[in-house]
Scaffold this motif. Structure first.
Motif, PDB file in Angstrom:
ATOM      1  N   SER A  38     -22.560 -47.433 -25.055  1.00  0.00           N
ATOM      2  CA  SER A  38     -22.170 -46.032 -24.906  1.00  0.00           C
ATOM      3  C   SER A  38     -20.730 -45.867 -25.375  1.00  0.00           C
ATOM      4  N   ALA A  39     -20.284 -44.635 -25.308  1.00  0.00           N
ATOM      5  CA  ALA A  39     -18.863 -44.349 -25.502  1.00  0.00           C
ATOM      6  C   ALA A  39     -18.097 -44.861 -24.275  1.00  0.00           C
ATOM      7  N   THR A  44     -17.123 -38.941 -24.020  1.00  0.00           N
ATOM      8  CA  THR A  44     -18.044 -37.906 -24.517  1.00  0.00           C
ATOM      9  C   THR A  44     -17.686 -36.541 -23.916  1.00  0.00           C
ATOM     10  N   GLU A 126     -19.277 -42.933 -29.439  1.00  0.00           N
ATOM     11  CA  GLU A 126     -20.053 -44.138 -29.734  1.00  0.00           C
ATOM     12  C   GLU A 126     -19.627 -44.736 -31.070  1.00  0.00           C
ATOM     13  N   PHE A 192     -26.932 -43.276 -28.371  1.00  0.00           N
ATOM     14  CA  PHE A 192     -26.733 -41.823 -28.380  1.00  0.00           C
ATOM     15  C   PHE A 192     -26.870 -41.186 -29.754  1.00  0.00           C
ATOM     16  N   ARG A 206     -27.405 -35.767 -23.875  1.00  0.00           N
ATOM     17  CA  ARG A 206     -26.505 -36.460 -22.944  1.00  0.00           C
ATOM     18  C   ARG A 206     -27.217 -37.594 -22.228  1.00  0.00           C
ATOM     19  N   GLY A 207     -26.524 -38.673 -22.053  1.00  0.00           N
ATOM     20  CA  GLY A 207     -27.113 -39.855 -21.422  1.00  0.00           C
ATOM     21  C   GLY A 207     -28.093 -40.570 -22.341  1.00  0.00           C
ATOM     22  N   GLY A 208     -28.061 -40.234 -23.643  1.00  0.00           N
ATOM     23  CA  GLY A 208     -29.089 -40.700 -24.566  1.00  0.00           C
ATOM     24  C   GLY A 208     -29.041 -42.174 -24.958  1.00  0.00           C
ATOM     25  N   SER A 209     -28.011 -42.896 -24.524  1.00  0.00           N
ATOM     26  CA  SER A 209     -27.934 -44.302 -24.936  1.00  0.00           C
ATOM     27  C   SER A 209     -29.069 -45.153 -24.364  1.00  0.00           C
TER      28      SER A 209
HETATM   29  N1  ASP Z   1     -21.994 -41.139 -24.255  1.00  0.00           N
HETATM   30  C1  ASP Z   1     -23.146 -40.294 -24.143  1.00  0.00           C
HETATM   31  C2  ASP Z   1     -23.034 -39.430 -22.909  1.00  0.00           C
HETATM   32  O1  ASP Z   1     -22.084 -39.579 -22.160  1.00  0.00           O
HETATM   33  C3  ASP Z   1     -24.426 -41.059 -24.134  1.00  0.00           C
HETATM   34  C4  ASP Z   1     -24.565 -42.067 -23.042  1.00  0.00           C
HETATM   35  O2  ASP Z   1     -23.577 -42.504 -22.466  1.00  0.00           O
HETATM   36  O3  ASP Z   1     -25.697 -42.426 -22.738  1.00  0.00           O
HETATM   37  O4  ASP Z   1     -23.873 -38.590 -22.693  1.00  0.00           O
END
Ligand code: ASP
Ligand code: MG
Length: 463
Positions: A38-39, A44, A126, A192, A206-209
């Motif tokens: 992830s980042a 993000t 990312e 992501f 969001r949260g796509g990793s």
């Molecule tokens: N960095 C992106 C987010 O915060 C993806 C991830 O962390 O999964 O949504």
């Protein structure tokens, strides 16, 4: 064999944490890992805030730019020793920051932030993290190489929440990613982000990793996917509500999905579906506590442990709506008309219970409640109970156990239960209680099902 190891934002949030990533990866070198990152934590959000600031012609956009640069500059200087690799990364950081500045400037001048521009901006975290992690891991002796996901993760043009094109992506994974693994390299891949067939950057939402990890895992295919996060796994109950909460060693995918609704926000199960469909087990592991066994999510409940509750979940802020209509007795179409009202107001209904002359149901989102109430008033007498909570006992197969209902009611004899859903799902039994009683109900149920002599959670650990 190969495994996918995904590290979330907190697991790569600082130089120290990235070193720990290196340790985890090195320990598993023989399993031929592909690493998805992830980042850095918070980046993000910062990038997106900066974009909105640029849109509002607010100086905060420049501050965001500065902060993004400083975070990455600090981490990379701490991890990558002086020399050509560090110099190359510093130049790369400059280039990316310049691109980000250009994007913000574009947004500011155009006064428009399209989903496509936002993807270019939000994916920058990312794009920065994976290069740094790759170089840092090399400095730790891992044969890591930076591998941009946009080469292989091909998506449609649904900017902001793009969908993977699996066949195109599979071909790329075969051609570009697999040979690296075969050469003994450890690819470090940004989560992501993906790209359209024309090479335009997209994001998976969001949260796509986690989703990136599952997609790559399914395409390789991997033998196992490890989601490294900052909790020990999925818990039997929210540890803030019940001190006796413990990690669930193994849950079925459907159970995890059920728990996610209640905000067990370890991961969104939909994101790991590509892996589950291929029968690839997914582990939730704690990068701060790496020797803990974590939670294994698999397609099926393991043999011998079906028929036991797996977790207790609850959600507050629920509203109960009761509609009664004495003339409903034997009438048809009543329930349909009730649902039609909720549908018209785009408000999802969660639990329902009906009797001959009344319907009660719960909603999570009460924003349209006044309008809903007015419309329902044409159908019968309406009552609303706000500040309620749904409490669920989750566990596939256990619902059919004889005596279960009695055991639950016995446990909750001192709690006023307003609604029950029993039998609709094979995975959970849900009750509605007032929000003030939620913790008490949860504690009582947890004690009954998880803290007794038999302790099903631990028994299943040995299964
Ligand atoms: N960095 C992106 C987010 O915060 C993806 C991830 O962390 O999964 O949504
Ligand atoms: Mg994140």
């Amino acid at each position: 064999m190969t495994i996918v190891m995904k590290f979330g934002g907190t697991s790569v949030g600082s130089a120290e944490r990235i070193r720990a990533v290196g340790d985890r990866v090195r320990e598993r070198k023989d399993r031929r890992p592909v690493v998805v990152v992830s980042a850095l934590s918070g980046i993000t959000d910062l990038l997106i805030r900066g974009a909105h600031a640029a849109l509002a012609r607010d100086e905060a956009a420049d501050a965001a730019l500065q902060e993004v640069r400083e975070r990455h500059d600090g981490v990379l200087r701490a991890l990558v020793p002086e020399g050509p690799a560090r110099d190359r990364l510093l130049v790369h950081l400059d280039e990316e920051i310049n691109e980000l500045r250009t994007l913000y400037t574009g947004v500011r001048y155009l006064g428009e932030l399209t989903p496509r521009s936002l993807d270019a901006i939000s994916g920058m975290g990312e794009r920065l993290s994976f290069e740094i992690v790759a170089e840092a891991l090399q400095a730790q002796g891992v044969p890591a190489c930076a591998f941009d996901a946009r080469q292989v993760l091909i998506t449609d043009e649904g900017f902001g929440r793009a969908l993977p094109l699996m066949e195109q992506s599979r071909e790329r994974v075969e051609r570009l990613l697999k040979p690296l693994i075969d050469q003994g390299r450890v690819p470090i891949v940004p989560g992501f982000i993906g790209a359209t067939q024309d090479g335009i950057t997209t994001t998976l939402g969001r949260g796509g990793s986690d989703w990136s990890a599952a997609i790559l895992g399914a395409l390789l295919p991997a033998d196992e996917i490890q989601i490294w996060t900052d909790v020990d796994g999925i818990m039997t109950v929210d540890p803030r509500a019940v001190p006796g909460a413990r990690v669930i060693p193994e849950v079925a995918f459907e159970e995890a999905a059920e728990l996610a609704y209640f905000g067990a926000k370890v991961l969104h199960p939909a994101t790991i579906k590509p892996a589950i469909e291929k029968g690839i087990p997914v582990f939730i592991l704690n990068s701060l506590n790496p020797t803990a066994p974590g939670t294994r999510i698999a397609g099926r409940v393991p043999e011998g442990v079906a028929g036991e509750p797996r977790a207790i979940a609850f959600k507050k802020g629920i509203t109960v709506v009761l509609i009664s209509q004495p003339r409903m007795l034997m009438a048809h179409g009543f329930v349909a008309r009730v649902f039609e009202v909720f549908d018209r107001h785009r408000t999802p209904v969660d639990l329902i219970a009906t009797s001959e002359v009344s319907v009660s149901l719960t909603i999570d989102d009460a924003a349209r409640l006044p309008a809903i109430q007015a419309d329902l008033g044409n159908l019968g007498e309406v009552r609303v109970l706000s500040q309620m909570a749904i409490v669920s006992v989750v566990g596939r197969g256990f619902i059919r156990q004889p005596g279960l209902a009695g055991r639950i009611f016995q446990t909750l004899q001192d709690v006023n239960v307003v609604m029950i859903s029993f039998g609709a799902s094979d995975v959970n039994v849900s009750f509605v209680v007032s929000a003030a009683d939620a913790e008490k109900a949860v504690r009582l149920l947890h004690r009954e099902f998880f803290e007794g002599a038999q302790q099903p959670a631990e028994r299943s650990a040995r299964a």
